[in-house]
Design an enzyme around this catalytic site. Structure first.
Site, PDB file in Angstrom:
ATOM      1  N   GLY A  63      14.813  14.168  11.988  1.00 52.25           N
ATOM      2  CA  GLY A  63      13.935  13.690  10.924  1.00 52.25           C
ATOM      3  C   GLY A  63      14.015  14.576   9.699  1.00 52.25           C
ATOM      4  O   GLY A  63      13.047  14.718   8.950  1.00 52.25           O
ATOM      5  N   SER A  94       2.828  18.847  20.542  1.00 51.21           N
ATOM      6  CA  SER A  94       1.497  19.013  19.979  1.00 51.21           C
ATOM      7  C   SER A  94       1.246  17.882  19.004  1.00 51.21           C
ATOM      8  O   SER A  94       2.132  17.508  18.233  1.00 51.21           O
ATOM      9  CB  SER A  94       1.367  20.355  19.249  1.00 51.21           C
ATOM     10  OG  SER A  94       0.073  20.469  18.663  1.00 51.21           O
ATOM     11  N   HIS A 125      -6.003   9.994   6.329  1.00 50.28           N
ATOM     12  CA  HIS A 125      -4.591  10.269   6.059  1.00 50.28           C
ATOM     13  C   HIS A 125      -4.076   9.385   4.927  1.00 50.28           C
ATOM     14  O   HIS A 125      -4.733   8.433   4.522  1.00 50.28           O
ATOM     15  CB  HIS A 125      -3.744  10.039   7.319  1.00 50.28           C
ATOM     16  CG  HIS A 125      -3.867  11.137   8.328  1.00 50.28           C
ATOM     17  ND1 HIS A 125      -4.852  11.141   9.298  1.00 50.28           N
ATOM     18  CD2 HIS A 125      -3.156  12.274   8.519  1.00 50.28           C
ATOM     19  CE1 HIS A 125      -4.733  12.232  10.038  1.00 50.28           C
ATOM     20  NE2 HIS A 125      -3.715  12.928   9.582  1.00 50.28           N
ATOM     21  N   HIS A 126      -2.878   9.678   4.487  1.00 54.39           N
ATOM     22  CA  HIS A 126      -2.226   8.940   3.404  1.00 54.39           C
ATOM     23  C   HIS A 126      -1.926   7.500   3.827  1.00 54.39           C
ATOM     24  O   HIS A 126      -1.941   7.159   5.022  1.00 54.39           O
ATOM     25  CB  HIS A 126      -0.932   9.646   2.997  1.00 54.39           C
ATOM     26  CG  HIS A 126      -0.015   9.909   4.165  1.00 54.39           C
ATOM     27  ND1 HIS A 126       0.889   8.978   4.616  1.00 54.39           N
ATOM     28  CD2 HIS A 126       0.098  10.989   4.967  1.00 54.39           C
ATOM     29  CE1 HIS A 126       1.547   9.481   5.642  1.00 54.39           C
ATOM     30  NE2 HIS A 126       1.092  10.695   5.892  1.00 54.39           N
ATOM     31  N   LYS A 184       0.913   6.454   6.657  1.00 54.35           N
ATOM     32  CA  LYS A 184       0.832   6.793   8.078  1.00 54.35           C
ATOM     33  C   LYS A 184       0.729   5.513   8.898  1.00 54.35           C
ATOM     34  O   LYS A 184      -0.098   4.645   8.609  1.00 54.35           O
ATOM     35  CB  LYS A 184      -0.361   7.707   8.351  1.00 54.35           C
ATOM     36  CG  LYS A 184      -0.418   8.214   9.787  1.00 54.35           C
ATOM     37  CD  LYS A 184      -1.482   9.296   9.936  1.00 54.35           C
ATOM     38  CE  LYS A 184      -1.604   9.786  11.379  1.00 54.35           C
ATOM     39  NZ  LYS A 184      -0.347  10.373  11.877  1.00 54.35           N
ATOM     40  N   ASP A 225      19.092  12.247  10.969  1.00 53.72           N
ATOM     41  CA  ASP A 225      18.273  11.309  10.211  1.00 53.72           C
ATOM     42  C   ASP A 225      19.086  10.041   9.957  1.00 53.72           C
ATOM     43  O   ASP A 225      20.294  10.120   9.702  1.00 53.72           O
ATOM     44  CB  ASP A 225      17.842  11.919   8.870  1.00 53.72           C
ATOM     45  CG  ASP A 225      16.581  11.277   8.327  1.00 53.72           C
ATOM     46  OD1 ASP A 225      15.531  11.938   8.299  1.00 53.72           O
ATOM     47  OD2 ASP A 225      16.654  10.094   7.937  1.00 53.72           O
TER      48      ASP A 225
END
Length: 250
Positions: free
Chosen positions: A8, A108, A141-142, A145, A34
């Site tokens: 990514g 995580s 969030h933006h 997302k 990517d």
């Protein structure tokens, strides 16, 4: 020198990690993966299975659909994986747990040191407050997302759940005419603009309210945690690891 393969690499977080890594003398990004194979400071491959450059760890900031190829490659090369992607299905989480029997696996929902310290606080306080307080989580969030609620909201919510003996249920947003029950954890997702990430855990009691809030001002906080995780995972034994281990220095 820890050699990182960055999955990514041309996404928003991949670019932040790439720039920040230049200030670390202990590690280097030697290859990227990517679908958007634009030129970078290192060779970029459209699929990790095409990568012919040796690395010590794989750092993933891509999408859940890349998981199978990442796990296959990591097992073949016998190297550790740091998964920072969110939105995995239950089946994919099982694959991650299974892979940890053979290689070092790190996952995580949020790489911020601050968020993970909040998580530790919630482990200690939730059971004490639960009897007299209702618990709600608001995350922002933006507008790009794709998963909601956020992986971090679920991380915090599950930490609260696990620290309380009574069975609790998540309620995602509210509508209709119905009173709240005490064994609910309300989770509310807001999407808009360029909000990097905000998480607010509210304990609402009779006559008082306690709020624990974390605001990410820059994506760099996630990159710092990710690179610390790369340092931590270098030459680790097979098994499952998280930010708790990084913070605690396991």
């Amino acid at each position: 020198m820890i050699r990182i393969i960055l999955s990514g690499c041309n996404g928003k977080m991949g670019k932040v990690v790439t720039n920040l890594a230049e200030s670390y003398s202990s590690l280097a990004i030697v290859a990227g993966v990517d679908k958007n194979c634009v030129k970078s400071k290192f060779p970029v491959f459209s699929d990790i299975t095409k990568c012919n450059i040796e690395g010590d760890v794989i750092l993933d900031f891509s999408r859940p659909e890349a998981l199978d190829s990442i796990l296959k490659y990591a097992k073949e090369k016998n190297i550790g994986v740091i998964l920072c992607t969110t939105g995995y299905s239950e089946e994919q989480l099982e694959k991650i747990n299974e892979a940890s029997k053979y290689i070092p696996m790190f996952r995580s929902a949020n790489m911020s040191i601050g968020v993970n310290m909040v998580n530790k606080i919630l482990k200690n306080m939730s059971a004490v407050l639960y009897k007299n307080f209702d618990i709600e989580i608001i995350e922002k969030h933006h507008n790009q997302k794709v998963d909601s609620p956020s992986g971090t909201a679920l991380l915090l919510g599950n930490t609260i759940k696990d620290s309380i003996e009574e069975k609790l249920d998540f309620v995602n947003g509210r509508e209709g005419i119905k009173k709240r029950t005490h064994n609910e954890i309300g989770i509310h997702a807001i999407r808009g603009g360029s909000i990097v990430g905000e998480h607010d855990v509210i304990f609402a009691g009779q006559g008082e309210t306690i709020e624990i809030k974390h605001t990410a001002i820059s994506r760099e906080v996630f990159a710092v945690g990710a690179l610390k995780a790369c340092e931590f995972m270098f030459n680790r034994e097979k098994g499952f690891y998280s930010m708790d281990d990084v913070i605690g220095g396991k």
